[in-house]
Motif scaffolding. Structure first.
Motif, PDB file in Angstrom:
ATOM      1  N   LYS A 153      -9.793   1.643   6.208  1.00 29.91           N
ATOM      2  CA  LYS A 153      -8.632   1.605   5.333  1.00 29.91           C
ATOM      3  C   LYS A 153      -7.245   1.502   6.169  1.00 29.91           C
ATOM      4  O   LYS A 153      -7.399   1.697   7.239  1.00 29.91           O
ATOM      5  CB  LYS A 153      -8.498   2.950   4.634  1.00 29.91           C
ATOM      6  CG  LYS A 153      -9.761   3.147   3.701  1.00 29.91           C
ATOM      7  CD  LYS A 153      -9.576   4.733   2.789  1.00 29.91           C
ATOM      8  CE  LYS A 153     -10.805   4.566   1.869  1.00 29.91           C
ATOM      9  NZ  LYS A 153     -10.799   5.422   0.788  1.00 29.91           N
ATOM     10  N   VAL A 154      -6.201   1.132   5.373  1.00 29.77           N
ATOM     11  CA  VAL A 154      -4.940   0.979   6.036  1.00 29.77           C
ATOM     12  C   VAL A 154      -4.197   2.207   5.244  1.00 29.77           C
ATOM     13  O   VAL A 154      -4.497   2.643   4.355  1.00 29.77           O
ATOM     14  CB  VAL A 154      -4.093  -0.295   5.782  1.00 29.77           C
ATOM     15  CG1 VAL A 154      -4.929  -1.625   6.289  1.00 29.77           C
ATOM     16  CG2 VAL A 154      -4.038  -0.355   4.077  1.00 29.77           C
ATOM     17  N   PRO A 155      -3.150   2.855   5.994  1.00 31.64           N
ATOM     18  CA  PRO A 155      -2.611   2.321   7.507  1.00 31.64           C
ATOM     19  C   PRO A 155      -3.536   2.801   8.659  1.00 31.64           C
ATOM     20  O   PRO A 155      -4.207   3.805   8.672  1.00 31.64           O
ATOM     21  CB  PRO A 155      -1.187   2.961   7.373  1.00 31.64           C
ATOM     22  CG  PRO A 155      -1.603   4.304   6.779  1.00 31.64           C
ATOM     23  CD  PRO A 155      -2.491   3.966   5.723  1.00 31.64           C
ATOM     24  N   PRO A 214      -5.658  -4.759   2.604  1.00 33.73           N
ATOM     25  CA  PRO A 214      -7.051  -3.628   2.157  1.00 33.73           C
ATOM     26  C   PRO A 214      -8.035  -4.659   1.554  1.00 33.73           C
ATOM     27  O   PRO A 214      -7.795  -5.408   0.913  1.00 33.73           O
ATOM     28  CB  PRO A 214      -6.212  -2.783   1.336  1.00 33.73           C
ATOM     29  CG  PRO A 214      -4.890  -3.162   1.422  1.00 33.73           C
ATOM     30  CD  PRO A 214      -4.547  -4.467   1.949  1.00 33.73           C
ATOM     31  N   PHE A 215      -9.269  -4.175   1.825  1.00 27.21           N
ATOM     32  CA  PHE A 215     -10.622  -4.870   1.263  1.00 27.21           C
ATOM     33  C   PHE A 215     -10.771  -6.032   1.653  1.00 27.21           C
ATOM     34  O   PHE A 215     -11.865  -6.522   1.425  1.00 27.21           O
ATOM     35  CB  PHE A 215     -10.507  -4.839  -0.351  1.00 27.21           C
ATOM     36  CG  PHE A 215     -10.005  -3.652  -1.151  1.00 27.21           C
ATOM     37  CD1 PHE A 215     -10.994  -2.569  -1.127  1.00 27.21           C
ATOM     38  CD2 PHE A 215      -8.736  -3.176  -1.574  1.00 27.21           C
ATOM     39  CE1 PHE A 215     -10.819  -1.167  -1.787  1.00 27.21           C
ATOM     40  CE2 PHE A 215      -8.505  -2.207  -2.159  1.00 27.21           C
ATOM     41  CZ  PHE A 215      -9.606  -0.887  -2.138  1.00 27.21           C
ATOM     42  N   SER A 234       0.855  -1.161   0.008  1.00 29.40           N
ATOM     43  CA  SER A 234       0.002   0.110  -0.211  1.00 29.40           C
ATOM     44  C   SER A 234       0.950   1.243  -0.014  1.00 29.40           C
ATOM     45  O   SER A 234       1.649   1.476   0.937  1.00 29.40           O
ATOM     46  CB  SER A 234      -0.964   0.025   1.121  1.00 29.40           C
ATOM     47  OG  SER A 234      -1.440   1.365   1.559  1.00 29.40           O
ATOM     48  N   PRO A 235       0.368   2.165  -0.947  1.00 27.63           N
ATOM     49  CA  PRO A 235       1.440   3.530  -1.076  1.00 27.63           C
ATOM     50  C   PRO A 235       1.281   4.313   0.120  1.00 27.63           C
ATOM     51  O   PRO A 235       2.353   4.873   0.869  1.00 27.63           O
ATOM     52  CB  PRO A 235       0.872   4.162  -2.266  1.00 27.63           C
ATOM     53  CG  PRO A 235      -0.371   3.600  -2.331  1.00 27.63           C
ATOM     54  CD  PRO A 235      -0.499   2.246  -2.065  1.00 27.63           C
ATOM     55  N   PHE A 236       0.266   4.138   0.802  1.00 32.98           N
ATOM     56  CA  PHE A 236      -0.163   4.857   2.184  1.00 32.98           C
ATOM     57  C   PHE A 236       0.596   4.361   3.204  1.00 32.98           C
ATOM     58  O   PHE A 236       0.940   5.013   4.310  1.00 32.98           O
ATOM     59  CB  PHE A 236      -1.721   5.139   2.480  1.00 32.98           C
ATOM     60  CG  PHE A 236      -2.335   5.651   1.144  1.00 32.98           C
ATOM     61  CD1 PHE A 236      -2.267   7.259   0.935  1.00 32.98           C
ATOM     62  CD2 PHE A 236      -2.997   4.980   0.036  1.00 32.98           C
ATOM     63  CE1 PHE A 236      -2.952   7.687  -0.295  1.00 32.98           C
ATOM     64  CE2 PHE A 236      -3.693   5.761  -0.892  1.00 32.98           C
ATOM     65  CZ  PHE A 236      -3.505   7.065  -1.154  1.00 32.98           C
ATOM     66  N   ASP A 287      -5.235   6.776   8.701  1.00 31.01           N
ATOM     67  CA  ASP A 287      -4.993   7.728   7.753  1.00 31.01           C
ATOM     68  C   ASP A 287      -3.462   8.454   7.639  1.00 31.01           C
ATOM     69  O   ASP A 287      -3.086   8.912   8.580  1.00 31.01           O
ATOM     70  CB  ASP A 287      -5.859   9.024   7.754  1.00 31.01           C
ATOM     71  CG  ASP A 287      -5.746   9.832   6.466  1.00 31.01           C
ATOM     72  OD1 ASP A 287      -6.830   9.749   5.767  1.00 31.01           O
ATOM     73  OD2 ASP A 287      -5.025  10.492   6.413  1.00 31.01           O
ATOM     74  N   SER A 288      -2.997   8.164   6.676  1.00 31.80           N
ATOM     75  CA  SER A 288      -1.338   8.363   6.535  1.00 31.80           C
ATOM     76  C   SER A 288      -1.165   9.875   6.749  1.00 31.80           C
ATOM     77  O   SER A 288      -0.281  10.512   7.365  1.00 31.80           O
ATOM     78  CB  SER A 288      -0.955   8.046   5.133  1.00 31.80           C
ATOM     79  OG  SER A 288      -1.603   8.673   3.918  1.00 31.80           O
TER      80      SER A 288
HETATM   81  N1  LIG Z   1      -6.569   8.789   2.857  1.00 29.85           N
HETATM   82  C1  LIG Z   1      -6.147   7.283   3.185  1.00 29.85           C
HETATM   83  C2  LIG Z   1      -6.133   6.612   2.016  1.00 29.85           C
HETATM   84  C3  LIG Z   1      -5.734   4.992   2.403  1.00 29.85           C
HETATM   85  C4  LIG Z   1      -6.156   3.966   1.557  1.00 29.85           C
HETATM   86  O1  LIG Z   1      -6.931   4.210   0.336  1.00 29.85           O
HETATM   87  N2  LIG Z   1      -5.930   2.846   1.675  1.00 29.85           N
HETATM   88  C5  LIG Z   1      -6.270   1.689   0.796  1.00 29.85           C
HETATM   89  C6  LIG Z   1      -4.959   0.766   0.526  1.00 29.85           C
HETATM   90  S1  LIG Z   1      -3.695   1.544  -0.505  1.00 29.85           S
HETATM   91  C7  LIG Z   1      -7.254   0.924   1.454  1.00 29.85           C
HETATM   92  O2  LIG Z   1      -7.242   0.625   2.616  1.00 29.85           O
HETATM   93  N3  LIG Z   1      -8.346   0.619   0.858  1.00 29.85           N
HETATM   94  C8  LIG Z   1      -9.367  -0.296   1.221  1.00 29.85           C
HETATM   95  C9  LIG Z   1     -10.951   0.291   1.287  1.00 29.85           C
HETATM   96  O3  LIG Z   1     -10.951   1.601   0.488  1.00 29.85           O
HETATM   97  O4  LIG Z   1     -11.767  -0.345   1.460  1.00 29.85           O
HETATM   98  C10 LIG Z   1      -4.637   7.587   3.957  1.00 29.85           C
HETATM   99  O5  LIG Z   1      -3.924   8.516   3.471  1.00 29.85           O
HETATM  100  O6  LIG Z   1      -4.174   6.657   4.623  1.00 29.85           O
END
Ligand SMILES: N[C@@H](CCC(=O)N[C@@H](CS)C(=O)NCC(=O)O)C(=O)O
Length: 216
Positions: free
Chosen positions: A49-51, A34-35, A10-12, A62-63
């Motif tokens: 969401k992660v992280p 994630p998901f 995950s880039p975040f 939230d990153s």
């Molecule tokens: N705004 C969030 C975005 C985090 C994000 O989109 N993480 C993705 C993985 S790269 C995630 O967990 N997606 C799962 C989902 O949306 O249910 C941050 O900066 O941490």
């Protein structure tokens, strides 16, 4: 020890790891896909969401929130500019990377890497749209602002903006793509310099080894 819930692809999650490495902070990763998070994960991450950052009872998702917290809790070395205008600019680069750039990179990374890991068929039309429309649109603005030298896009000092941009582009590299240096020369050269930082080099190298085993 501080726990970071998520996966390094995950880039975040990488964004948080990079900030912690730059600040010489120790952490351990608690794998959360994630998901497909474990039951009850929303108690830690209301958006699912992660992280998620966890230090004992203190839990923060939230990153962007985590990096802002780390800066207050561990101010040295700073990753945010002190000048108000530069600070505002750095926050916008972070937002741009986390939204427009992230969406463009995900079109390629999710199809080529995530779907391969999940043994699903990639959507070639989404990849094509990413490569021909979304990425060039995201790169045009970044190339116009990329520094001619050094690894810092704001104030000549490496920080949150470079971490946010670089972490998305690391996933593009993992998906087998390079920025076209003939079209986006400043951006391509700047990103190479960002990737050469020890924090980035360590993460990218570790992930490359992981992906080569998983996607083989
Ligand atoms: N705004 C969030 C975005 C985090 C994000 O989109 N993480 C993705 C993985 S790269 C995630 O967990 N997606 C799962 C989902 O949306 O249910 C941050 O900066 O941490």
């Amino acid at each position: 020890m501080v726990r970071i819930h998520g996966v390094s692809a995950s880039p975040f999650v990488r964004k948080v790891r990079l900030a912690m490495i730059e600040k010489n902070l120790r952490y351990e990763i608690v794998p959360v896909m994630p998901f497909a998070p474990p039951p009850g994960f929303e108690a830690l991450s209301p958006l699912g969401k992660v992280p998620v950052y966890q230090d004992g009872d203190f839990v923060l998702p939230d990153s962007s929130c985590i990096l802002a917290y780390l800066e207050k809790a561990h101010p040295s070395p700073p990753l945010y500019p002190s000048d108000p205008k530069s600070y505002g600019k750095a926050l916008f680069f972070e937002e741009y990377a986390d939204s427009r750039l992230a969406e463009a990179v995900a079109a390629v990374f999710a199809e080529r890497i995530v779907k391969k890991l999940m043994k699903q068929t990639p959507d070639e039309a989404r990849i094509e749209k990413g490569l021909t429309e979304l990425l060039p649109r995201a790169f045009t603005w970044l190339d116009a602002h990329a520094p001619a030298a050094g690894d810092a896009i704001v104030e000549g000092r490496f920080g949150v903006a470079d971490i946010a941009i670089g972490t998305q582009l690391a996933n593009l590299a993992h998906a087998g793509e390079k920025i076209d240096a003939s079209r986006f020369p400043k951006l391509a050269a700047y990103v190479e310099r960002v990737f050469a930082r020890p924090s980035f080099a360590a993460c990218i190298d570790e992930e490359r080894r992981m992906f080569s085993q998983l996607v083989a």
